[in-house]
Each structure stands twice: as structure tokens, then as C-alpha cells.
Write an enzyme that holds these catalytic residues in place. Sequence first.
Site, PDB file in Angstrom:
ATOM      1  CB  SER A  47      -0.958  -0.046   1.187  1.00 18.07           C
ATOM      2  OG  SER A  47      -2.007   0.872   1.023  1.00 18.07           O
ATOM      3  CG  ASP A 160      -4.603  -1.273   0.460  1.00 12.75           C
ATOM      4  OD1 ASP A 160      -3.595  -1.842   0.934  1.00 12.75           O
ATOM      5  OD2 ASP A 160      -4.902  -0.096   0.720  1.00 12.75           O
TER       6      ASP A 160
END
Length: 283
Positions: A47, A160
Site C-alpha cells: 500500500s 490494497d
Amino acid sequence: MPKREKRSPPPVGLVLGAGGIRGWAHAGVLRVLHEAGVGVDLIVGASAGALIGALYAARRAGEEAARLAASFTPAEFAQWFVDDLRISPKGGAMSRRLWEAYGGLDFEEMAVPFVAMALDLASGERIALGSGRVGRAVEASIRPPLLSRPLRRNGERLIDGGLQNALPVEAALAVGVDRLIAVHVGEAYRLPDRFRPLSAALAERIGRWAARPDGVPGQVSFLAALLAGGPAERPRPDLEIRPDLRGINAIWPWHTREAMRRGELAGRDALPQVHRLLKKAAR
């Protein structure tokens, strides 16, 4: 893991964790490590850790990476979210600058070996991205479900990479390192134990009538299943750096410079331990 040519294992790896805006602390840590002459030979990011880690890995330039990380304005962040977090030469200001920094590079062109972590919506598996275009891999690693479209790659629906495991230590160990440093800036939210069975039941019920994993029902089912799980188990790094990020909101772009400053402070405090670790790696 993606196939690479056989090389000697890199001696020191760096894992950069997820945490939204709190991840800008990574830029501060990287600047300090670079100025201190610490040779980072592998970066694995999830991320925000992938987004910031790639800035450094592209050219191994600590000051340049920190300067670019600090340059994004709140208005540019807002436009970037509207543009679906794309890294493209045809996007807004933030999108274009990320493209110029590393988006158009192939992984083999990076100055530091780099891996971005993502999650596959269909299988729930953690995917280590280390081939192809760096920009596409980072896009996959930062795409929040429901708020942004999953990135499609070879039949996968990638989102993510920090949702399941905010600090992907195991991915760096899989590549092979002698010593491993991790920078911890946040954890994924986990439900209290008493609510997990309810979340698991909800995931199963919604999943039954979800037409496809990347549709809204499929993503809701996936998130409910994640919340039903306990904290991610992961091996311990040789050294974990934890910047003091109290008061830094993960979604508030006005906090990027302060997060970087806190990262620098934590990096300086950790330098004696880092140097001891490097001496051990050299033996």
C-alpha cells in the site's frame, strides 16, 4: 513469487508497511538511512509502503524521493482519488509526477530490487508483484476496495496489499535476505472477537449471490471475511522501526510533511541499532 535471474541473496532488506498518509513517514526513514550510508538491497512495500518505497527504489536517491513525497498538495491528492489512483502520463499532477518518477519503469530498471504486495479478490491470496511495469504494480497495491476499481492482471482482481497484512515481512524473507529491517506505520482494522462470527456469516451469505468477486457484493463479502479473521501472523524482522505517529490521520493529506518529520526522528533514533545489524550482516 515472480521468477528472477539467480543472484546472491541481498544482505539487507527493507519492508515498508501500509498506513495511508502515515506511510509518508517511510520517506523520512529512507532519507535518514540513505544519508547515513545504509545500503538497502531490497524493498518490499504494501500500500503506502509500495507507493513511497518505489520513489526511493527507482534511483536510490533519498533526498529526491523525500522532496517528491513532500511536494503533493491536498488538492492534488483529491484529484488523484477522483482519477482512481492512476499512475499515468495522462492523469492529474500527482499521477503524472509518480509516472515520471517510476510509473513507466520496468522492475528490472529499478536501482534497488523492489516488490509491491497486493491481494487477489477472487482467491484472497497475497500476490507479490515484481515484474512488468512498476506503476501498474503500485496501483494494484494501493487500490482500496469499494472506493476504487480493482486492477485486473492475468485474471486476477488486485486490491490494497496492506488489508490482510500491513507489514509483509514474509514476502521479503521469501526473496532472501541476510538481515531485515521493517518500518511499521499502522495496522489493518480488526473486529473485536465477539463480532467475528457475525462478520464471517455475513461474508458467506453475501458471497452466495455475488455474481463476481470484483462487483460490489463480492468486495463486501471479501471485506467481511477479512474482518472475521484475527490479526495476521508474521515472522519478526531483525529490526522494527516504529515512528511515533500519534495524531497523524491516515486519510488526511495535510499531515504528509509531519509524518515525514516523525519518520526522520525515528530513523535517527534507530541508526545505532541499524549499524549494529549491518556489522552482523558483514561477518
